[in-house]
Design an enzyme around this catalytic site. Structure first.
Site, PDB file in Angstrom:
ATOM      1  N   SER A  51       0.858  -1.193   0.000  1.00 61.38           N
ATOM      2  CA  SER A  51       0.000   0.000   0.000  1.00 61.38           C
ATOM      3  C   SER A  51       0.887   1.233   0.000  1.00 61.38           C
ATOM      4  O   SER A  51       2.027   1.186   0.496  1.00 61.38           O
ATOM      5  CB  SER A  51      -0.890   0.005   1.248  1.00 61.38           C
ATOM      6  OG  SER A  51      -1.541   1.245   1.412  1.00 61.38           O
ATOM      7  N   TYR A  59      -1.609  -0.258  10.881  1.00 64.13           N
ATOM      8  CA  TYR A  59      -1.749  -0.721   9.496  1.00 64.13           C
ATOM      9  C   TYR A  59      -0.557  -0.231   8.675  1.00 64.13           C
ATOM     10  O   TYR A  59       0.059  -1.005   7.925  1.00 64.13           O
ATOM     11  CB  TYR A  59      -3.057  -0.192   8.906  1.00 64.13           C
ATOM     12  CG  TYR A  59      -3.249  -0.486   7.441  1.00 64.13           C
ATOM     13  CD1 TYR A  59      -3.632  -1.752   7.008  1.00 64.13           C
ATOM     14  CD2 TYR A  59      -3.048   0.501   6.483  1.00 64.13           C
ATOM     15  CE1 TYR A  59      -3.803  -2.031   5.665  1.00 64.13           C
ATOM     16  CE2 TYR A  59      -3.224   0.235   5.133  1.00 64.13           C
ATOM     17  CZ  TYR A  59      -3.605  -1.024   4.734  1.00 64.13           C
ATOM     18  OH  TYR A  59      -3.771  -1.291   3.391  1.00 64.13           O
TER      19      TYR A  59
END
Length: 247
Positions: A136, A149
């Site tokens: 990501s 995260y």
């Protein structure tokens, strides 16, 4: 026929990756926590009938181990793997205020389970094989309110580069794709609660739009292919310029 594993293949980027590989002639194995989501997708896309679907919760190590034991027994090898599984983030909010169990859950599913998958995949691969981890842009920049995260994705970035050096002598390539905002069912669900979310988020992206799922899968497919035969330990960012703006 080449054998492929795609984790988290029932929806979104994983589902489109499964479809792309099936249509390219691979024997595809996929897994997810929700069989109902898979059956819904299977009804919509008939080509999924050829997929070997396994209901597996990768956060449960016994189930993860069982998946790879099954692959070894049934197929004896993997030629490509895409580590995509990433459920909705459990630990949203200020880091110091989040319950420890939720922080551990995020770290477990977004890093530890992926690391274990990588370990098993490498042991099932020979020269000419390839792995792509779906990371990501949040693994490349700070992400306030989703810090664990972001930490997990940063860890995947570091792990990928280190493993890439370890496996290069075996002829196994390991790379990352780092999507930015991508229009998936998760965003479609958020749009129901906030009808302007697509326009609002698009304004932050230099290209002024979300990525389509196919645009991310194009990058995954490229890194898996022989066209990327000299690319190792690389992160291909697919974000319309979002990461160039920093935090």
């Amino acid at each position: 026929m080449k054998v492929a594993l795609v984790t988290g293949g029932s929806r979104g980027i994983g589902l489109y990756t499964v479809r792309r590989l099936v249509n390219s002639g691979y024997k595809v194995i996929t897994c997810s926590r929700s069989k109902s989501n898979w059956l819904e997708s299977q009804t919509k896309y008939p080509e999924l009938d050829a997929v070997d679907y396994q209901e597996v919760d990768l956060i449960v190590e016994a189930e993860l181990e069982g998946l790879f034991e099954y692959i070894d027994k049934q197929y004896g090898r993997l030629d490509v793997a895409v580590n995509n599984a990433s459920p909705q983030i459990a630990s949203i909010g200020n880091f110091n205020e989040i319950n420890n169990d939720l922080l551990k859950e995020t770290l477990h599913i977004d890093f530890w389970a992926q690391a274990l998958c990588l370990k098993h995949e490498i042991n099932l691969m020979k020269e000419g094989s390839s792995i792509v981890n779906v990371s990501s842009v949040n693994g490349l920049r700070p992400t306030p309110n989703a810090s664990m995260y972001s930490a997990s994705k940063h860890a995947i970035e570091g792990l990928t580069r280190s493993i890439a050096i370890e496996t290069i002598s075996k002829g196994i390539r390991v790379n990352n794709v780092a999507p930015g905002v991508t229009w998936t069912p998760r965003w479609e669900q958020r749009e129901k609660d906030n009808p302007s979310v697509k326009d609002d988020v698009s304004e932050v992206v230099p290209m002024k739009r979300f990525a389509s799922i196919d645009e991310v899968v194009d990058a995954i497919e490229f890194l898996l292919s022989e066209k990327a035969s000299y690319i190792v330990g690389h992160t291909l960012v697919v974000d319309g310029g979002l990461s160039l703006r920093g935090a």
